[in-house]
Scaffold this motif. Structure first.
Motif, short mmCIF file in Angstrom:
data_model
loop_
_atom_site.label_atom_id
_atom_site.label_comp_id
_atom_site.label_asym_id
_atom_site.label_seq_id
_atom_site.Cartn_x
_atom_site.Cartn_y
_atom_site.Cartn_z
N GLN A 137 0.93 -1.14 -0.01
CA GLN A 137 -0.06 0.03 -0.08
C GLN A 137 1.04 1.26 0.13
O GLN A 137 1.45 1.53 1.03
CB GLN A 137 -0.90 0.07 1.25
N LYS A 194 -5.29 5.43 1.88
CA LYS A 194 -6.71 5.21 1.17
C LYS A 194 -7.41 4.77 2.40
O LYS A 194 -7.25 4.38 3.47
CB LYS A 194 -6.59 3.70 0.36
N ARG A 195 -8.75 5.29 2.03
CA ARG A 195 -9.94 4.80 3.04
C ARG A 195 -10.76 3.60 2.26
O ARG A 195 -11.28 3.62 1.34
CB ARG A 195 -10.80 5.96 3.21
N TYR A 196 -10.81 2.41 3.29
CA TYR A 196 -11.37 1.41 2.73
C TYR A 196 -12.94 1.21 3.40
O TYR A 196 -13.10 1.70 4.42
CB TYR A 196 -10.67 0.02 3.18
N ARG A 229 -4.71 8.74 -7.76
CA ARG A 229 -4.98 7.54 -7.21
C ARG A 229 -4.02 6.40 -7.84
O ARG A 229 -4.03 5.30 -7.51
CB ARG A 229 -6.54 6.94 -7.82
N TRP A 230 -2.81 6.94 -8.24
CA TRP A 230 -1.76 5.94 -8.56
C TRP A 230 -0.36 6.82 -8.65
O TRP A 230 -0.09 7.80 -8.90
CB TRP A 230 -1.91 5.46 -9.93
#
Length: 380
Positions: free
Chosen positions: A124, A128-130, A287-288
């Motif tokens: 990771q 991020k929020r899962y 996002r990457w």
């Protein structure tokens, strides 16, 4: 003589023999100190088709097959109940190569006896929020663990900011590369060029290896090449949604561009050896950002001079063995390419540095030793 410690390493990717290289190298370099058992699914739904467990004769690790349930989702699959027995029989340490926020990662943590240290590996590299239940699983798995391995320095720094991670031993360890398969072989590279209708004699070849997508910097590399005054040829190896536009651009370059798709991994060393410079111009997007960058380590191992952007993990993978450039600076890329294309001596210098970094940092034996060293530090 001390009894070897018992290591159980678990991963759904172990269904493929090539992906058990870490387990097998840990068994090889740890012989006499560690007995290694690799737990793999009997079958797993791959990206393109179902995968059946592959076995090779003489593997140093002991391969144990278990069921994988609901394997169409890497986030929601589970191992079969036979996993429990494998985790409770004289085990010294459990290594889970499953992310801590997925169901399988939580299952491994739940089934590992409290007396047995658990170490998980994670990639990771972005905050991020899962969604539930994954958001609840991650902190529980972290709290249950005795330590964690980050596949890269940017992964480690990202996760140290998340709750619970800073309170556990951690180590950044890179992915490995087969330095016997990936090694300098200019004759092999010349044969690859001839297949493309090129001879080895001619302008230096600027290479790209990877997905043909915007975030990998294909457009930046095209712009840098167009600005060059120095003669060049360009070889793009990979595939993706930008293939059509890349081929159309290549057709306007007077025969000095080749776009090659469908190259199996076994032929990647040939493609790399056909290149005089390898470029990894990755571009960070919301996002990457680039992770380890396997093509960098493989390029180093083949003795190819490497230029890489400053996106994500690339500077840490490169070290001082290649040139790190600003990811959005076309002028800097043009200047660096011109310098290398015009100087065989500088290319030879970077080639030697890269090969040394590959053999000392990224060889599977070195990666396996780092894992075992970390496991031993966790055990005390």
């Amino acid at each position: 003589m001390k009894t070897p410690r018992q290591l159980v390493t678990i991963s759904h990717s172990y269904v493929v023999t090539l992906n058990r290289r870490l387990a097998n190298e840990m068994a090889r370099v740890g012989a006499g100190r560690w007995d290694v058992k690799a737990v793999a699914p009997r079958s797993f739904q791959g990206d393109l088709s179902p995968l059946k467990l592959q076995r090779e004769p003489g593997e140093p690790s002991q391969v144990e097959a278990v069921r994988a349930l609901f394997s169409r989702s890497a986030h929601a699959f589970l191992y079969g109940p036979e996993l429990r027995t494998l985790l409770t029989n004289r085990v010294s340490l459990v290594h889970s190569w499953e992310e801590p926020y997925v169901l399988a990662g939580a299952e491994v943590a739940l089934l590992t006896p409290r007396r047995v240290p658990l170490v998980f590996s994670t990639a990771q590299n972005l905050p991020k929020r899962y969604p539930p239940p994954f958001a609840q699983l991650e902190p529980w798995v972290v709290s249950r663990s005795a330590g964690w391995v980050a596949f890269g320095e940017t992964v480690k720094q990202n996760l140290l900011a998340r709750p619970g991670y800073a309170g556990r031993p951690a180590r950044a360890i890179p992915m490995g590369v087969d330095v016997e398969l990936f090694q300098p072989d200019r004759a092999m590279g010349a044969a690859f060029l001839r297949e493309l209708g090129w001879e080895q004699e001619g302008p230096p070849v600027v290479g790209y290896l990877g997905r043909f997508v915007t975030e990998k910097g294909v457009e930046l590399l095209r712009n840098a090449l167009e600005r060059l005054q120095t003669p060049w040829r360009a070889l793009f190896v990979g595939g993706g949604p930008m293939e059509a536009s890349l081929r159309a651009w290549g057709e306007r370059q007077g025969g000095r561009v080749r776009v090659v798709t469908g190259v199996p991994h076994a032929r990647v060393p040939q493609a790399l050896n056909a290149m005089d410079v390898l470029c990894a111009p990755s571009q960070t997007i919301p996002r990457w950002k680039e992770q380890f960058g396997r093509m960098l380590a493989e390029g180093f191992a083949c003795g190819v001079p490497v230029l890489g952007s400053d996106s994500g993990e690339i500077p840490h993978t490169m070290g001082d063995a290649g040139r790190v450039l600003p990811e959005a600076d076309v002028a800097a890329w043009t200047a660096a390419l011109a310098e290398l294309l015009e100087s065989p001596e500088k290319r030879r210098e970077l080639s030697a540095r890269g090969r040394e970094r590959a053999t000392t940092r990224f060889a599977w034996s070195a990666v396996a030793r780092e894992h075992l060293d970390f496991f031993e530090s966790v055990l005390g």
